[in-house]
Design a protein around this motif. Structure first.
Motif, PDB file in Angstrom:
ATOM      1  N   GLY A  50      57.612  44.725  46.795  1.00 40.59           N
ATOM      2  CA  GLY A  50      56.901  45.121  45.553  1.00 40.59           C
ATOM      3  C   GLY A  50      55.647  44.410  45.166  1.00 40.59           C
ATOM      4  O   GLY A  50      55.502  44.073  44.007  1.00 40.59           O
ATOM      5  N   SER A  51      55.174  43.736  45.791  1.00 38.54           N
ATOM      6  CA  SER A  51      53.992  42.744  45.908  1.00 38.54           C
ATOM      7  C   SER A  51      52.523  43.540  46.140  1.00 38.54           C
ATOM      8  O   SER A  51      52.188  43.759  47.226  1.00 38.54           O
ATOM      9  CB  SER A  51      54.148  41.504  46.834  1.00 38.54           C
ATOM     10  OG  SER A  51      53.181  40.712  46.583  1.00 38.54           O
ATOM     11  N   PHE A  52      51.927  43.864  45.230  1.00 36.47           N
ATOM     12  CA  PHE A  52      50.364  44.650  45.359  1.00 36.47           C
ATOM     13  C   PHE A  52      49.898  44.569  43.919  1.00 36.47           C
ATOM     14  O   PHE A  52      50.443  44.380  42.952  1.00 36.47           O
ATOM     15  CB  PHE A  52      50.724  45.945  45.687  1.00 36.47           C
ATOM     16  CG  PHE A  52      51.877  46.834  45.053  1.00 36.47           C
ATOM     17  CD1 PHE A  52      53.031  47.086  45.678  1.00 36.47           C
ATOM     18  CD2 PHE A  52      51.622  47.190  43.678  1.00 36.47           C
ATOM     19  CE1 PHE A  52      54.177  47.655  45.159  1.00 36.47           C
ATOM     20  CE2 PHE A  52      52.762  48.204  43.241  1.00 36.47           C
ATOM     21  CZ  PHE A  52      53.865  48.261  44.172  1.00 36.47           C
ATOM     22  N   TYR A  53      48.534  44.649  43.895  1.00 32.46           N
ATOM     23  CA  TYR A  53      47.964  44.610  42.742  1.00 32.46           C
ATOM     24  C   TYR A  53      48.001  46.098  41.889  1.00 32.46           C
ATOM     25  O   TYR A  53      47.366  46.952  42.886  1.00 32.46           O
ATOM     26  CB  TYR A  53      46.492  44.297  42.963  1.00 32.46           C
ATOM     27  CG  TYR A  53      46.184  42.892  43.454  1.00 32.46           C
ATOM     28  CD1 TYR A  53      46.643  41.699  42.496  1.00 32.46           C
ATOM     29  CD2 TYR A  53      45.879  42.540  44.828  1.00 32.46           C
ATOM     30  CE1 TYR A  53      46.463  40.512  42.969  1.00 32.46           C
ATOM     31  CE2 TYR A  53      45.742  41.359  44.946  1.00 32.46           C
ATOM     32  CZ  TYR A  53      46.071  40.306  44.105  1.00 32.46           C
ATOM     33  OH  TYR A  53      45.800  38.753  44.542  1.00 32.46           O
ATOM     34  N   GLU A  54      48.472  46.149  40.820  1.00 34.32           N
ATOM     35  CA  GLU A  54      48.645  47.579  40.139  1.00 34.32           C
ATOM     36  C   GLU A  54      47.101  48.092  39.973  1.00 34.32           C
ATOM     37  O   GLU A  54      46.996  49.284  40.150  1.00 34.32           O
ATOM     38  CB  GLU A  54      49.319  47.450  38.879  1.00 34.32           C
ATOM     39  CG  GLU A  54      50.950  47.104  38.840  1.00 34.32           C
ATOM     40  CD  GLU A  54      51.384  48.316  39.482  1.00 34.32           C
ATOM     41  OE1 GLU A  54      50.719  49.486  39.493  1.00 34.32           O
ATOM     42  OE2 GLU A  54      52.534  47.951  40.297  1.00 34.32           O
ATOM     43  N   PHE A  55      46.203  47.353  39.585  1.00 36.21           N
ATOM     44  CA  PHE A  55      45.083  48.020  39.310  1.00 36.21           C
ATOM     45  C   PHE A  55      44.279  48.727  40.719  1.00 36.21           C
ATOM     46  O   PHE A  55      43.194  49.254  40.571  1.00 36.21           O
ATOM     47  CB  PHE A  55      44.070  47.037  38.682  1.00 36.21           C
ATOM     48  CG  PHE A  55      43.371  45.880  39.907  1.00 36.21           C
ATOM     49  CD1 PHE A  55      42.337  46.272  40.730  1.00 36.21           C
ATOM     50  CD2 PHE A  55      44.206  44.786  39.732  1.00 36.21           C
ATOM     51  CE1 PHE A  55      41.777  45.165  41.371  1.00 36.21           C
ATOM     52  CE2 PHE A  55      43.642  43.637  40.717  1.00 36.21           C
ATOM     53  CZ  PHE A  55      42.613  43.794  41.697  1.00 36.21           C
ATOM     54  N   PRO A  93      47.023  52.660  49.684  1.00 35.84           N
ATOM     55  CA  PRO A  93      45.786  52.222  50.506  1.00 35.84           C
ATOM     56  C   PRO A  93      46.175  52.714  52.156  1.00 35.84           C
ATOM     57  O   PRO A  93      47.423  52.743  52.412  1.00 35.84           O
ATOM     58  CB  PRO A  93      45.308  51.026  50.817  1.00 35.84           C
ATOM     59  CG  PRO A  93      46.780  50.426  50.413  1.00 35.84           C
ATOM     60  CD  PRO A  93      47.563  51.190  49.415  1.00 35.84           C
ATOM     61  N   PRO A  94      45.123  53.461  52.862  1.00 35.72           N
ATOM     62  CA  PRO A  94      45.453  53.800  54.162  1.00 35.72           C
ATOM     63  C   PRO A  94      45.856  52.449  54.988  1.00 35.72           C
ATOM     64  O   PRO A  94      45.298  51.299  54.645  1.00 35.72           O
ATOM     65  CB  PRO A  94      44.342  54.325  54.709  1.00 35.72           C
ATOM     66  CG  PRO A  94      43.070  53.903  53.646  1.00 35.72           C
ATOM     67  CD  PRO A  94      43.674  53.628  52.600  1.00 35.72           C
ATOM     68  N   ARG A  95      46.434  52.536  56.062  1.00 41.99           N
ATOM     69  CA  ARG A  95      47.072  51.274  56.649  1.00 41.99           C
ATOM     70  C   ARG A  95      45.962  50.741  57.755  1.00 41.99           C
ATOM     71  O   ARG A  95      45.925  49.289  57.901  1.00 41.99           O
ATOM     72  CB  ARG A  95      48.358  51.316  57.425  1.00 41.99           C
ATOM     73  CG  ARG A  95      49.407  51.961  56.669  1.00 41.99           C
ATOM     74  CD  ARG A  95      50.846  51.845  57.422  1.00 41.99           C
ATOM     75  NE  ARG A  95      51.839  51.968  56.599  1.00 41.99           N
ATOM     76  CZ  ARG A  95      52.615  50.943  56.368  1.00 41.99           C
ATOM     77  NH1 ARG A  95      52.825  50.090  57.172  1.00 41.99           N
ATOM     78  NH2 ARG A  95      53.850  51.308  55.607  1.00 41.99           N
TER      79      ARG A  95
END
Length: 176
Positions: A50-55, A93-95
């Motif tokens: 669950g590590s990603f930038y929410e914005f 985002p696309p991989r």
């Protein structure tokens, strides 16, 4: 205190020559304590943690275009509505969206007693942002900071902010 990524800047070494600076940099010893967080090295690892930038999360939705065209108040003429696939929701985002900068982050700052207090030669796509942050870091009026850079390729913004830390560090060192 805490290291959060590979390549994280831990400090800068300032010397009167390249040789002295290199000796100083080689004498720095970093000791790592116990690993306190999960190591994330792939997109799948980040998703699991669950590590990603929410914005930075984006949503792309496709829906019933026919109804939008039919209900439009701005119709100039009757046209046959377009049809699209059934409503589908895509997130994230696309991989294949990873980019790598071709140019390195480089900065040369030349201090002066003249009207232009700092002249900064750097690799950036955002010279105004570099000027603003370097002026702030050195308590210098932005009007006395000149940023010079060659025209740079690329259009995805990889050099917009990532080089600013190097420019600010070099500007602070130049003012000492």
């Amino acid at each position: 205190e805490k290291i959060v990524s590979v390549g994280q800047v831990l400090g800068i070494v300032i010397g009167n020559s390249i040789e002295i600076s290199e000796i100083g940099a080689r004498s720095v010893k970093v000791e790592y304590g116990e690993k306190q967080v999960q190591t994330i090295v792939s997109i799948d690892d980040a998703i699991k943690a669950g590590s990603f930038y929410e914005f930075a999360r984006h949503t792309l939705e496709r829906g019933d275009v026919d109804s939008v065209f039919c209900s439009s108040d701005n119709k100039e003429e009757e046209k046959e509505p377009l049809s699209m696939q059934p409503r589908e929701r895509l997130t994230g985002p696309p991989r294949s969206s990873l980019h790598v900068d071709l140019e390195t982050n480089t900065t040369l700052v030349i201090p002066s007693e003249a009207a232009t207090n700092l002249t900064i030669y750097c690799s950036t796509q955002a010279p105004t942002k570099t000027q603003t942050y370097c002026a702030s870091s050195t308590n210098t009026s932005a009007s006395k900071v000149v940023v010079r850079m060659k025209r740079m390729g690329g259009g995805f913004g990889g050099k917009e902010t990532r080089s600013i830390f190097a420019s600010c560090a070099a500007a602070v060192a130049a003012k000492l």
